[in-house]
Design a protein around this motif. Sequence first.
Motif, PDB file in Angstrom:
ATOM      1  N   ALA A 116      53.177  30.024  27.241  1.00  0.00           N
ATOM      2  CA  ALA A 116      52.903  30.113  28.681  1.00  0.00           C
ATOM      3  C   ALA A 116      53.718  31.248  29.301  1.00  0.00           C
ATOM      4  CB  ALA A 116      53.214  28.784  29.359  1.00  0.00           C
ATOM      5  N   ASP A 117      54.971  31.424  28.854  1.00  0.00           N
ATOM      6  CA  ASP A 117      55.815  32.502  29.377  1.00  0.00           C
ATOM      7  C   ASP A 117      55.212  33.874  29.086  1.00  0.00           C
ATOM      8  OD1 ASP A 117      57.642  30.663  30.317  1.00  0.00           O
ATOM      9  OD2 ASP A 117      59.063  30.956  28.668  1.00  0.00           O
ATOM     10  N   ALA A 118      54.709  34.053  27.865  1.00  0.00           N
ATOM     11  CA  ALA A 118      54.109  35.337  27.494  1.00  0.00           C
ATOM     12  C   ALA A 118      52.852  35.603  28.307  1.00  0.00           C
ATOM     13  CB  ALA A 118      53.793  35.351  26.000  1.00  0.00           C
ATOM     14  N   MET A 119      52.005  34.581  28.448  1.00  0.00           N
ATOM     15  CA  MET A 119      50.767  34.772  29.211  1.00  0.00           C
ATOM     16  C   MET A 119      51.061  35.081  30.666  1.00  0.00           C
ATOM     17  SD  MET A 119      47.978  32.170  27.509  1.00  0.00           S
ATOM     18  CE  MET A 119      48.885  30.657  27.678  1.00  0.00           C
ATOM     19  N   THR A 120      52.039  34.417  31.247  1.00  0.00           N
ATOM     20  CA  THR A 120      52.412  34.675  32.638  1.00  0.00           C
ATOM     21  C   THR A 120      52.941  36.096  32.795  1.00  0.00           C
ATOM     22  OG1 THR A 120      52.907  32.350  32.999  1.00  0.00           O
ATOM     23  CG2 THR A 120      53.899  33.923  34.540  1.00  0.00           C
ATOM     24  N   ALA A 121      53.768  36.540  31.856  1.00  0.00           N
ATOM     25  CA  ALA A 121      54.371  37.875  31.939  1.00  0.00           C
ATOM     26  C   ALA A 121      53.327  38.987  31.785  1.00  0.00           C
ATOM     27  CB  ALA A 121      55.453  38.022  30.873  1.00  0.00           C
ATOM     28  N   LEU A 122      52.295  38.746  31.004  1.00  0.00           N
ATOM     29  CA  LEU A 122      51.295  39.786  30.745  1.00  0.00           C
ATOM     30  C   LEU A 122      50.152  39.802  31.760  1.00  0.00           C
ATOM     31  CD1 LEU A 122      51.226  39.497  26.867  1.00  0.00           C
ATOM     32  CD2 LEU A 122      52.269  41.315  28.232  1.00  0.00           C
ATOM     33  N   LYS A 123      50.059  38.761  32.597  1.00  0.00           N
ATOM     34  CA  LYS A 123      49.060  38.753  33.669  1.00  0.00           C
ATOM     35  C   LYS A 123      49.542  39.650  34.790  1.00  0.00           C
ATOM     36  CE  LYS A 123      47.041  34.223  32.919  1.00  0.00           C
ATOM     37  NZ  LYS A 123      46.801  32.893  33.441  1.00  0.00           N
ATOM     38  N   PRO A 124      48.715  40.216  35.593  1.00  0.00           N
ATOM     39  CA  PRO A 124      47.272  40.082  35.694  1.00  0.00           C
ATOM     40  C   PRO A 124      46.505  41.085  34.834  1.00  0.00           C
ATOM     41  CG  PRO A 124      48.008  41.385  37.532  1.00  0.00           C
ATOM     42  CD  PRO A 124      49.242  41.007  36.709  1.00  0.00           C
ATOM     43  N   LEU A 125      47.198  42.000  34.134  1.00  0.00           N
ATOM     44  CA  LEU A 125      46.488  43.017  33.355  1.00  0.00           C
ATOM     45  C   LEU A 125      45.736  42.423  32.169  1.00  0.00           C
ATOM     46  CD1 LEU A 125      49.063  45.959  33.390  1.00  0.00           C
ATOM     47  CD2 LEU A 125      47.036  45.626  34.827  1.00  0.00           C
ATOM     48  N   ILE A 126      46.303  41.409  31.546  1.00  0.00           N
ATOM     49  CA  ILE A 126      45.637  40.745  30.429  1.00  0.00           C
ATOM     50  C   ILE A 126      45.235  39.346  30.885  1.00  0.00           C
ATOM     51  CG2 ILE A 126      45.841  39.912  28.067  1.00  0.00           C
ATOM     52  CD1 ILE A 126      47.796  42.211  27.543  1.00  0.00           C
ATOM     53  N   ASP A 127      43.944  39.077  30.807  1.00  0.00           N
ATOM     54  CA  ASP A 127      43.398  37.787  31.207  1.00  0.00           C
ATOM     55  C   ASP A 127      43.256  36.921  29.971  1.00  0.00           C
ATOM     56  OD1 ASP A 127      42.197  35.766  32.686  1.00  0.00           O
ATOM     57  OD2 ASP A 127      40.204  36.649  32.512  1.00  0.00           O
ATOM     58  N   PHE A 128      43.890  35.771  29.959  1.00  0.00           N
ATOM     59  CA  PHE A 128      43.807  34.841  28.848  1.00  0.00           C
ATOM     60  C   PHE A 128      42.776  33.796  29.209  1.00  0.00           C
ATOM     61  CE2 PHE A 128      47.924  36.827  28.561  1.00  0.00           C
ATOM     62  CZ  PHE A 128      48.021  37.109  27.208  1.00  0.00           C
ATOM     63  N   ARG A 129      41.654  33.797  28.453  1.00  0.00           N
ATOM     64  CA  ARG A 129      40.542  32.938  28.776  1.00  0.00           C
ATOM     65  C   ARG A 129      39.907  32.411  27.491  1.00  0.00           C
ATOM     66  NH1 ARG A 129      36.087  35.705  32.403  1.00  0.00           N
ATOM     67  NH2 ARG A 129      37.988  36.444  33.383  1.00  0.00           N
ATOM     68  N   ALA A 130      39.805  31.096  27.382  1.00  0.00           N
ATOM     69  CA  ALA A 130      39.166  30.484  26.203  1.00  0.00           C
ATOM     70  C   ALA A 130      37.658  30.427  26.403  1.00  0.00           C
ATOM     71  CB  ALA A 130      39.726  29.095  25.971  1.00  0.00           C
ATOM     72  N   ASP A 131      36.936  30.499  25.297  1.00  0.00           N
ATOM     73  CA  ASP A 131      35.468  30.388  25.354  1.00  0.00           C
ATOM     74  C   ASP A 131      35.068  28.962  25.572  1.00  0.00           C
ATOM     75  OD1 ASP A 131      35.118  33.065  25.031  1.00  0.00           O
ATOM     76  OD2 ASP A 131      34.738  32.961  22.885  1.00  0.00           O
TER      77      ASP A 131
END
Length: 131
Positions: A116-131
């Motif tokens: 969760a920390d990595a996803m938060t740090a890389l947003k908003p440029l990288i969108d983490f989205r499951a299919d």
Amino acid sequence: MAVVDLNNNNLQVDTSKDTVIIVDNFQSVRGGRALDVTDFNQPVIYAGHVIIKDTATGKIYKPLPVNTGGTAYEALPAGYEYAHILIASILTAKPSAALLVRGTVNHKACYIEPTADAMTALKPLIDFRAD
């Protein structure tokens, strides 16, 4: 400075999930980067792996460390920050990496799901989205 060994070995990389993991690649690091894989304990770094960089110079890139079994990420090392996501699976012995700057990652398809920390740090440029 990271160095890439161009000698071949018999280990092959399964890249079949790479295009499922990296859904959209809108921007990548031009020319990629050679990763510092010192102390990385897995033979392959798979697409979707979190890449970190040192905060002192901003020039040393490495894969976020994983546990011995390669099933979970370890804590972010001191002196580093979350930087990118690996676009294509590579051998640790040949760490020439294509790095995602902006795009969409199917984090549920990753071999190791980003924290969760990595996803938060890389947003908003990288969108983490499951299919």
